[in-house]
Design an enzyme around this catalytic site. Structure first.
Site, PDB file in Angstrom:
ATOM      1  N   ASP A 171      11.970  65.291  45.117  1.00 48.77           N
ATOM      2  CA  ASP A 171      13.133  65.958  44.514  1.00 48.77           C
ATOM      3  C   ASP A 171      13.003  66.164  43.005  1.00 48.77           C
ATOM      4  O   ASP A 171      13.798  66.869  42.395  1.00 48.77           O
ATOM      5  CB  ASP A 171      14.414  65.176  44.814  1.00 48.77           C
ATOM      6  N   TYR A 263       7.585  62.660  35.107  1.00 50.02           N
ATOM      7  CA  TYR A 263       6.584  61.618  35.386  1.00 50.02           C
ATOM      8  C   TYR A 263       5.318  61.762  34.546  1.00 50.02           C
ATOM      9  O   TYR A 263       4.536  60.822  34.451  1.00 50.02           O
ATOM     10  CB  TYR A 263       6.215  61.614  36.877  1.00 50.02           C
TER      11      TYR A 263
HETATM   12  P1  NAD Z   1      15.440  50.958  50.051  1.00 51.74           P
HETATM   13  O1  NAD Z   1      14.559  49.768  50.022  1.00 51.74           O
HETATM   14  O2  NAD Z   1      16.847  50.842  49.607  1.00 51.74           O
HETATM   15  O3  NAD Z   1      15.515  51.518  51.562  1.00 51.74           O
HETATM   16  C1  NAD Z   1      14.427  51.656  52.371  1.00 51.74           C
HETATM   17  C2  NAD Z   1      14.788  51.271  53.800  1.00 51.74           C
HETATM   18  O4  NAD Z   1      13.607  51.436  54.588  1.00 51.74           O
HETATM   19  C3  NAD Z   1      15.221  49.811  53.973  1.00 51.74           C
HETATM   20  O5  NAD Z   1      16.450  49.757  54.635  1.00 51.74           O
HETATM   21  C4  NAD Z   1      14.107  49.194  54.816  1.00 51.74           C
HETATM   22  O6  NAD Z   1      14.555  48.209  55.719  1.00 51.74           O
HETATM   23  C5  NAD Z   1      13.594  50.415  55.557  1.00 51.74           C
HETATM   24  N1  NAD Z   1      12.232  50.283  56.094  1.00 51.74           N
HETATM   25  C6  NAD Z   1      11.162  49.636  55.551  1.00 51.74           C
HETATM   26  N2  NAD Z   1      10.097  49.773  56.367  1.00 51.74           N
HETATM   27  C7  NAD Z   1      10.503  50.527  57.417  1.00 51.74           C
HETATM   28  C8  NAD Z   1       9.870  51.028  58.588  1.00 51.74           C
HETATM   29  N3  NAD Z   1       8.582  50.754  58.829  1.00 51.74           N
HETATM   30  N4  NAD Z   1      10.589  51.777  59.449  1.00 51.74           N
HETATM   31  C9  NAD Z   1      11.872  52.044  59.214  1.00 51.74           C
HETATM   32  N5  NAD Z   1      12.539  51.595  58.136  1.00 51.74           N
HETATM   33  C10 NAD Z   1      11.862  50.855  57.248  1.00 51.74           C
HETATM   34  O7  NAD Z   1      14.691  52.101  49.260  1.00 51.74           O
HETATM   35  P2  NAD Z   1      15.282  53.360  48.482  1.00 51.74           P
HETATM   36  O8  NAD Z   1      15.253  53.081  47.042  1.00 51.74           O
HETATM   37  O9  NAD Z   1      16.555  53.787  49.078  1.00 51.74           O
HETATM   38  O10 NAD Z   1      14.156  54.446  48.759  1.00 51.74           O
HETATM   39  C11 NAD Z   1      13.811  54.861  50.063  1.00 51.74           C
HETATM   40  C12 NAD Z   1      12.557  55.682  50.043  1.00 51.74           C
HETATM   41  O11 NAD Z   1      12.796  56.995  49.578  1.00 51.74           O
HETATM   42  C13 NAD Z   1      11.449  55.127  49.133  1.00 51.74           C
HETATM   43  O12 NAD Z   1      10.186  55.352  49.705  1.00 51.74           O
HETATM   44  C14 NAD Z   1      11.614  55.968  47.898  1.00 51.74           C
HETATM   45  O13 NAD Z   1      10.468  55.945  47.109  1.00 51.74           O
HETATM   46  C15 NAD Z   1      11.865  57.292  48.537  1.00 51.74           C
HETATM   47  N6  NAD Z   1      12.395  58.370  47.695  1.00 51.74           N
HETATM   48  C16 NAD Z   1      11.598  59.447  47.515  1.00 51.74           C
HETATM   49  C17 NAD Z   1      12.022  60.504  46.773  1.00 51.74           C
HETATM   50  C18 NAD Z   1      11.101  61.641  46.566  1.00 51.74           C
HETATM   51  O14 NAD Z   1      11.256  62.372  45.614  1.00 51.74           O
HETATM   52  N7  NAD Z   1      10.103  61.856  47.401  1.00 51.74           N
HETATM   53  C19 NAD Z   1      13.284  60.487  46.191  1.00 51.74           C
HETATM   54  C20 NAD Z   1      14.083  59.378  46.397  1.00 51.74           C
HETATM   55  C21 NAD Z   1      13.621  58.320  47.171  1.00 51.74           C
HETATM   56  C1  G6P Z   2      13.000  60.555  41.686  1.00 48.04           C
HETATM   57  C2  G6P Z   2      11.647  60.735  42.285  1.00 48.04           C
HETATM   58  C3  G6P Z   2      11.461  59.830  43.470  1.00 48.04           C
HETATM   59  C4  G6P Z   2      11.660  58.400  43.069  1.00 48.04           C
HETATM   60  C5  G6P Z   2      13.007  58.261  42.444  1.00 48.04           C
HETATM   61  C6  G6P Z   2      13.071  56.872  41.841  1.00 48.04           C
HETATM   62  O1  G6P Z   2      13.993  60.990  42.546  1.00 48.04           O
HETATM   63  O2  G6P Z   2      11.417  62.043  42.681  1.00 48.04           O
HETATM   64  O3  G6P Z   2      10.196  60.011  44.011  1.00 48.04           O
HETATM   65  O4  G6P Z   2      11.564  57.526  44.163  1.00 48.04           O
HETATM   66  O5  G6P Z   2      13.199  59.186  41.399  1.00 48.04           O
HETATM   67  O6  G6P Z   2      14.334  56.660  41.511  1.00 48.04           O
HETATM   68  P1  G6P Z   2      14.892  55.220  41.223  1.00 48.04           P
HETATM   69  O7  G6P Z   2      16.259  55.556  40.785  1.00 48.04           O
HETATM   70  O8  G6P Z   2      14.801  54.481  42.538  1.00 48.04           O
HETATM   71  O9  G6P Z   2      14.031  54.640  40.189  1.00 48.04           O
HETATM   72 MN    MN Z   3       9.513  62.061  43.923  1.00 51.01          MN
END
Ligand code: NAD
Ligand code: G6P
Ligand code: MN
Length: 441
Positions: A171, A263
């Site tokens: 995102d 980043y």
């Molecule tokens: P979080 O730890 O709050 O939530 C992650 C959840 O995944 C937890 O509830 C955990 O129990 C669950 N989990 C762990 N292993 C699992 C598995 N094998 N199968 C199913 N569930 C599993 O984390 P968060 O901060 O909410 O972030 C969630 C994910 O989204 C992270 O990987 C984060 O980096 C990603 N994210 C990516 C973007 C992006 O731009 N690509 C943006 C925002 C968040």
């Molecule tokens: C942005 C990035 C994600 C990352 C997140 C981290 O949304 O695109 O890839 O996981 O920031 O945010 P946080 O608030 O968890 O540091």
């Molecule tokens: Mn990202």
């Protein structure tokens, strides 16, 4: 009109609450038949599931909503699977950030040693999960934003080479576009960006006005020089995010060609950033003290009240909105433009074909069609070839269980950059990741 079956993997994520609200708000644009949350941690997911029960009973009474820890129940007959798991949880994120910082190098969720540490955990869990998903829903679109998306995308490219329905997304490029619209005083949808890079390492070369075709990048540069840069997304208002957006001004003073992804700061100023991060309180600590508490507090308040009240009204959830729009573009063959992570194949002409790059794509029912950016200048090419090599080497380390490949990846990475530092850092992370990484030999 067809209604869609959607599963969210990582139902207990701090982002799920925003998704549930956004699905309710966007129900006309993206109609749901069934929504299932899946998580391996029943306790963590439960409050979010219970919140969903209340939300959908009020806002979408026809929806078949459930939450489960049973993979078959979750994955059967799905059209779209949104993946947002965090292998090792936020506690392991904290270690990925603290350990490198304690040794004088940047500790970050997705960049540098922390990102590679998280990357190896995510390879293990994501590959396992997608094999399981494909048993029950061979044709579902898998929209992955599990981090570190660059490393995960490379691993999925190798593990599922013939699977055309796995899409990796971040995102942050769109968050930067939204911030530009804030600066310009227009709607972000009015902007038509040109972008190239890798995930969490890229640049905007143009930012066109969608209607007039005027390139607004010169104006954006001037405004940033004068006023600095701020996030538009409400989720990015913590101090560390404000500092991060603030660095865009510094980057543009030094490298005025293009508008950077936020980043880029870690790659361009590794020593400065390492010395300005607090090894005792990193972003993981800030998330655990902030967003994580906020999300579960809100769920628990609504569960104890048994109704929504006014909670749904003031939400701006850029992250969920973007991901739902991606699904909408596919479902309704909209051919909208999104910045996505795809196999290069000439999109960046002077980079290797099999790099997973991030560029603007038109997105419809047959998947993404990347838009070419041509040759990129030497400075940017040099940075990206270095980083894509790290990403490939760490995935090699995963497949070959190779200590040596991991050491090469760490040594090559700009945030480490020295074999004498790379080895003890890799050893410390091997220790911290016992049972979650493949055993490197
Ligand atoms: P979080 O730890 O709050 O939530 C992650 C959840 O995944 C937890 O509830 C955990 O129990 C669950 N989990 C762990 N292993 C699992 C598995 N094998 N199968 C199913 N569930 C599993 O984390 P968060 O901060 O909410 O972030 C969630 C994910 O989204 C992270 O990987 C984060 O980096 C990603 N994210 C990516 C973007 C992006 O731009 N690509 C943006 C925002 C968040
Ligand atoms: C942005 C990035 C994600 C990352 C997140 C981290 O949304 O695109 O890839 O996981 O920031 O945010 P946080 O608030 O968890 O540091
Ligand atoms: Mn990202």
């Amino acid at each position: 009109m067809k209604k869609y079956n959607v599963c969210i993997v990582g139902g207990g994520s701090t982002y799920t609450l925003g998704f549930l609200k956004s699905f309710a708000r966007m129900q006309e644009e993206f109609p749901l038949n069934k929504l299932v949350l899946f998580d391996i941690d029943e306790k963590r997911q439960e409050p979010i599931g219970k919140f969903g029960d209340i939300l959908f009973a009020e806002k979408m009474p026809g929806l078949d909503f459930s939450y489960t820890t049973d993979a078959k129940e979750a994955y059967q007959d799905m059209d779209f699977i949104f993946m947002q798991m965090r292998a090792g949880g936020l506690e392991m994120r904290a270690k990925d950030e603290h350990i490198p910082l304690s040794m004088g190098m940047i500790g970050q969720e997705t960049c540098g040693a922390g990102g590679m540490s998280y990357g190896l955990r995510s390879c293990v869990e994501m590959i396992k999960a997608i094999h399981e998903i494909r048993k029950y829903s061979p044709n579902a679109w898998i929209l992955n934003y599990t981090n570190p998306a660059a490393i995960v995308a490379e691993a999925l490219r190798r593990e599922f080479p013939d699977d055309q329905k796995i899409l990796n997304i971040c995102d942050q490029p769109e968050n930067v576009v939204r911030s530009c619209s804030r600066l310009l005083g227009c709607e972000w949808e009015d902007l038509d960006p040109v972008y190239f890079g890798l995930n969490h390492f890229g640049w905007f070369t143009h930012m066109y006005n969608k209607t007039t075709g005027e390139d607004l990048l010169p104006k954006i540069k001037e405004l940033i020089k004068k006023n600095g840069f701020l996030p538009q997304d409400a989720e990015q208002r913590d101090q560390s995010w404000l500092d991060t957006y603030g660095m865009v001004q510094t980057i543009m003073n030094d490298f005025p060609d293009y508008l950077p992804n936020t980043y880029d700061q870690y790659y361009l100023y590794p020593e400065y950033k390492a010395s300005h991060l607090n090894p005792d309180f990193t972003r993981a600590d800030e998330v655990m003290a902030g967003r994580e508490k906020r999300v579960f507090k809100e769920c628990n308040e609504i569960i104890s009240e048994g109704k929504l009240g006014k909670k749904l009204e003031n939400i701006s959830d850029a992250h969920a909105e973007m991901m739902i729009k991606v699904a909408e573009a596919i479902a309704f063959n909209k051919n909208n433009r999104h910045i996505l992570i795809v196999e290069n194949n000439g999109a960046i002409a002077n980079m290797q074909d099999d790099a997973m790059v991030e560029v603007v794509c038109e997105l419809g029912i047959n998947g993404p069609r990347p838009m070419r950016v041509g040759n990129i200048p030497q400075f940017y090419l040099g940075l990206l070839v270095n980083q894509v090599s790290c990403e490939k080497l760490i995935v090699d380390a995963y497949y070959e269980k190779s200590y040596n490949k991991a050491l090469q990846a760490f040594t090559l990475n700009r945030l480490v950059n020295d074999a004498k530092k790379a080895r003890p850092l890799l050893d410390a992370l091997i220790e911290a990741n016992k049972g979650m990484w493949p055993e490197l030999r």
